[in-house]
Design an enzyme around this catalytic site. Structure first.
Site, PDB file in Angstrom:
ATOM      1  N   GLU A 179      -2.637  -8.960   3.300  1.00  0.00           N
ATOM      2  CA  GLU A 179      -2.778  -9.354   4.700  1.00  0.00           C
ATOM      3  C   GLU A 179      -4.204  -9.190   5.202  1.00  0.00           C
ATOM      4  O   GLU A 179      -4.466  -9.367   6.399  1.00  0.00           O
ATOM      5  CB  GLU A 179      -1.837  -8.525   5.574  1.00  0.00           C
ATOM      6  CG  GLU A 179      -2.340  -7.146   5.986  1.00  0.00           C
ATOM      7  CD  GLU A 179      -2.445  -6.141   4.861  1.00  0.00           C
ATOM      8  OE1 GLU A 179      -2.999  -5.060   5.081  1.00  0.00           O
ATOM      9  OE2 GLU A 179      -1.989  -6.439   3.741  1.00  0.00           O
ATOM     10  N   CYS A 202       0.828  -1.207   0.000  1.00  0.00           N
ATOM     11  CA  CYS A 202       0.000   0.000   0.000  1.00  0.00           C
ATOM     12  C   CYS A 202       0.870   1.268   0.000  1.00  0.00           C
ATOM     13  O   CYS A 202       1.446   1.612  -1.016  1.00  0.00           O
ATOM     14  CB  CYS A 202      -0.972  -0.042   1.177  1.00  0.00           C
ATOM     15  SG  CYS A 202      -2.325   1.158   1.018  1.00  0.00           S
ATOM     16  N   HIS A 242      -3.955  -5.124  -0.291  1.00  0.00           N
ATOM     17  CA  HIS A 242      -3.669  -5.662   1.041  1.00  0.00           C
ATOM     18  C   HIS A 242      -3.731  -7.189   1.065  1.00  0.00           C
ATOM     19  O   HIS A 242      -4.785  -7.773   1.341  1.00  0.00           O
ATOM     20  CB  HIS A 242      -4.648  -5.089   2.072  1.00  0.00           C
ATOM     21  CG  HIS A 242      -4.446  -3.640   2.356  1.00  0.00           C
ATOM     22  ND1 HIS A 242      -3.673  -3.186   3.401  1.00  0.00           N
ATOM     23  CD2 HIS A 242      -4.893  -2.541   1.711  1.00  0.00           C
ATOM     24  CE1 HIS A 242      -3.661  -1.860   3.397  1.00  0.00           C
ATOM     25  NE2 HIS A 242      -4.387  -1.454   2.374  1.00  0.00           N
TER      26      HIS A 242
END
Length: 395
Positions: free
Chosen positions: A359, A265, A357
């Protein structure tokens, strides 16, 4: 946990956009005034992960899904120690918390962290307004602050800070260094520059054999080089990447030192700037857990989670040359909705990044393989460093 909230009548509230548009509703969470850039998130789940993501600092978040709060809130799902959004906008807050993992209700959680919100408005209409006019400043007014006139409220909104040119890393970063030990077979040490890192990111790095050294954003290049990490990671975070030149210079120093790098990001935007590309502000950004991204190397489409209002300005096709002397660079991923760059891959140095993202704790998990790719890159680098220059030489 299944409880019915004691819904007492809520005081009135109003959402005021920078263009003068007003939406009247009911207070939700704390009452008062809050200001920020108004953005919309398209996920149907994961509202708690959104609220506690430090990347949302400085933003008033509108949930496009109409019914919010039915699964309540709990400690394990938090991505940080508190709620970071400046304000929260929903259409229909749930009257019932019904989930076995729930510890409290969402509205109680908002009140504890003093987050001013508004409910009972047409969030579709607000979203369409932002899509047409672009991201803009806004304010939520409730309680005693409703005594301000319409023109006074609009003046307060228009006097607030704009996201362009704003640096927020110091507000969200850890104040002190801390360490998470590696799980399983140890790969090495990764230095994580906390620009607004999420808890799930640190867990996933630790689970792949890294001793995770989380560093405050005000560290220097010397601090990182003295640590002698096997790898460097730049986290997600809020603000304008153009206002983080010091972090760009630190990254350039690390790349010149040959330290393998992975960024997510904000970390993707800063890698882009370190390589010599520009960044720019998107009209209304990407936010939500349903964004289609193409992996240019495989042709595979990943459904991904996003939260970014800025992007890297790099050519989608072909191979570019880094103007900062880091060799060849290619765009590894791009968004299928609008062709925005979603990933960079360096061909001559061990560095890559993605804008989305992988994650995302609330899902989707299509891009989780990137953490494995990072681990494999570091292992390969470790093996290369351990191999003598004359390996295989019989003379």
């Amino acid at each position: 946990m299944t409880t019915t909230s004691q819904f007492r009548p809520q005081p009135p509230a109003v959402l005021v956009l920078e263009d003068g548009t007003r939406f009247a509703g009911d207070a939700y969470g704390a009452t008062g005034t809050t200001l920020g850039e108004v953005v919309f998130a398209t996920g149907m789940t994961g509202y708690q992960e959104t609220l506690t993501d430090p990347s949302y600092a400085g933003q008033i978040v509108i949930m496009t899904a109409p019914h919010i709060g039915n699964t309540g809130a709990n400690t394990p799902d938090k991505e940080s120690s508190k709620i970071w959004v400046s304000g929260f906008v929903v259409r229909d807050p749930s009257r019932v918390v019904s989930n076995f993992r729930a510890e409290t209700s969402l509205d109680d959680e908002l009140e504890v962290d003093k987050i001013v919100g508004i409910s009972g408005i047409d969030t579709r209409a607000v979203t369409r307004r932002i899509r047409s006019g672009g991201a803009m400043r806004a304010g939520i007014f409730s309680g005693d602050d409703l005594t301000l006139s319409d023109s006074e409220q609009l003046e307060v909104v228009r006097a607030s800070a704009q996201m362009t040119g704003l640096s927020l890393s110091a507000e969200v970063s850890t104040r002190e260094k801390y360490i998470l030990p590696a799980e399983g077979v140890r790969v090495g040490t990764v230095a994580v520059l906390d620009l607004g890192v999420k808890t799930s990111t640190l867990r996933y790095l630790s689970a792949r054999g890294f001793d995770v050294h989380v560093l405050p954003e005000d560290v220097s290049s010397d601090d990182i080089l003295e640590l002698a990490p096997n790898a460097l990671f730049y986290s997600n975070g809020p603000g304008d990447p153009g206002a983080s030149e010091r972090h760009v210079e630190i990254l350039r120093d690390a790349l010149r030192a040959g330290i393998p790098y992975f960024g997510i990001c904000f970390g993707n935007q800063l890698l882009g700037r370190a390589l010599g590309f520009g960044t720019y502000k998107l009209p209304f950004g990407h936010r939500g857990i349903n964004q289609p991204v193409l992996d240019t190397s495989t042709g595979r489409v990943e459904i991904t989670a996003h939260n970014h209002g800025f992007a890297v300005d790099a050519p989608l096709e072909g191979i570019s040359e880094s103007s900062e002397g880091f060799g060849r660079v290619e765009v590894s991923h791009y968004d299928l909705n609008d062709n925005v760059v979603e990933g960079l891959n360096c061909l001559d140095i061990p560095a890559f990044s993605v804008q989305y993202h992988p994650e995302s704790a609330a899902g989707p998990h299509d891009a989780m393989y990137l953490f494995d790719r990072f681990r494999d890159m570091v292992i390969a680098r470790n093996n290369q460093s351990a191999t003598p220059n004359n390996a295989g030489d019989d003379n």
